[in-house]
Enzyme design. Structure first.
Site, mmCIF file in Angstrom:
data_model
loop_
_atom_site.group_PDB
_atom_site.id
_atom_site.type_symbol
_atom_site.label_atom_id
_atom_site.label_comp_id
_atom_site.label_asym_id
_atom_site.label_seq_id
_atom_site.Cartn_x
_atom_site.Cartn_y
_atom_site.Cartn_z
ATOM 1 N N LYS A 195 72.810 -86.224 18.487
ATOM 2 C CA LYS A 195 72.122 -86.146 19.769
ATOM 3 C C LYS A 195 71.182 -87.326 19.907
ATOM 4 O O LYS A 195 70.904 -88.040 18.952
ATOM 5 C CB LYS A 195 71.330 -84.843 19.875
ATOM 6 C CG LYS A 195 70.115 -84.796 18.951
ATOM 7 C CD LYS A 195 69.235 -83.603 19.207
ATOM 8 C CE LYS A 195 67.946 -83.740 18.381
ATOM 9 N NZ LYS A 195 67.059 -82.609 18.515
ATOM 10 N N ASP A 221 66.386 -75.820 11.098
ATOM 11 C CA ASP A 221 65.407 -76.839 11.434
ATOM 12 C C ASP A 221 64.091 -76.446 10.778
ATOM 13 O O ASP A 221 63.948 -75.312 10.313
ATOM 14 C CB ASP A 221 65.245 -76.952 12.954
ATOM 15 C CG ASP A 221 64.926 -78.378 13.398
ATOM 16 O OD1 ASP A 221 64.476 -79.172 12.548
ATOM 17 O OD2 ASP A 221 65.123 -78.687 14.586
ATOM 18 N N ALA A 227 62.329 -75.046 21.833
ATOM 19 C CA ALA A 227 63.671 -74.476 21.616
ATOM 20 C C ALA A 227 64.771 -75.195 22.384
ATOM 21 O O ALA A 227 65.896 -74.708 22.442
ATOM 22 C CB ALA A 227 63.688 -72.981 21.953
#
Length: 314
Positions: A195, A221, A227
């Site tokens: 990403k 994570d 979130a």
């Protein structure tokens, strides 16, 4: 019940429940301290028992409101230092400002280093931290730092679930080492979400490296804040053919739109620890909280008895 040399454990107000679990695990009384705020917002702290010659451990995550909780910790450390404590050990289940650990633009502050300097100046002689966002933060201190990991606790939970056809996924390139360690503990393959993050708290999934089709996916994570990363990652994993998606983290910051995003997301279960308290209004049905009290308690005893802390993770 622990009956060793003089050991005192105090708590700030940021996560009193965790400290109570720690002292219950150790069988020692919670240190008597009173925290007040004057009408202008200034913090006043009173230590209600002698700490002279004692090894003092102060438990206080620098969680929201970070500035209030940090200042409260600094004042409490100053109080026990002036009361002739033998040693001052700062227990930080969550290290606030850890994500400001380097300069990414001109004239950026390195606030994680500033926090380290403040803690040292206030009297910290040792720091015990849980899952620091960046490992180099240990080097910001000129005092010992014991870095505790929640990975064994999270791994044990998922091992007991007995997921079939599982795969561990890192939500970004920066978390690959953490995800690989979980994958090795669970004897599962690893996948990575590629990403980009155009700005803070905003991320875009580009592609998924690895096979997730038909798999039970575990995303891991260290921090879940708004979130966005977890919700976006879970959606992408389902689109790539995952059977179900679980997520886990150490520090459930859960700020801003986090709860709404988690509710809408395909995440089946979010497993977190209690380094940061999860208040009733944030306790969604899909959130499971695991305690790190026994791990922190065992580390405190080993430090107090001058034993190796790393043995906890062998």
């Amino acid at each position: 019940m622990y009956r060793g040399r003089k050991l005192k454990i105090f708590s700030g107000t940021a996560n009193l429940r965790l400290t109570q679990e720690i002292v219950e695990h150790l069988g020692v009384p919670l240190g008597v301290a009173e925290v007040k705020r004057f009408s202008d917002g200034e913090i006043a702290i009173y230590i209600g028992e002698s700490v002279r010659g004692a090894d003092v451990f102060i438990v206080q995550p620098i969680s929201c409101p970070a500035n209030e909780n940090l200042m409260e910790l600094l004042i409490m450390m100053d109080a026990v230092k002036r009361a002739s404590a033998k040693s001052i050990n700062t227990v930080l289940p969550y290290y606030g400002y850890a994500r400001q650990d380097r300069k990414t633009r001109a004239r950026d502050p390195i606030t994680a280093k500033l926090v380290a300097d403040l803690l040292t100046a206030a009297g910290a002689q040792r720091v015990i931290a849980m899952d620091l966002h960046a490992g180099q933060i240990q080097g910001f201190f000129n005092i010992p730092v014991d870095h505790l990991l929640s990975l064994p606790i999270l791994a044990k939970y998922f091992e007991q679930k007995g997921l079939e056809e599982g795969v561990v996924v890192s939500p970004d390139m920066g978390g690959v080492t953490r995800a690989r360690e979980l994958a090795e503990r669970l004897h599962l393959p690893l996948a990575i979400i590629d990403k980009r993050r155009p700005e803070p708290n905003v991320s875009e999934v580009m592609s998924i490296i690895g096979n997730v089709r038909g798999k039970s996916v575990i995303m891991i994570d260290d921090i879940i804040d708004t979130a966005g990363t977890i919700a976006q990652g879970a959606q992408a994993l389902m689109e790539y053919g995952a059977r179900e998606v679980y997520a886990c983290c150490t520090h459930p910051v859960l700020s801003g739109p986090a709860l709404e995003r988690l509710e809408r997301s395909p995440v089946k279960e979010l497993v977190v620890t209690n380094t940061i308290p999860v208040p009733p209004e944030k306790q969604l049905e899909k959130i499971r909280v695991l305690s790190v009290a026994s791990l922190i308690g065992d580390a405190i005893i080993r430090i107090h008895e001058e034993l190796s802390v790393s043995k906890l993770f062998d």
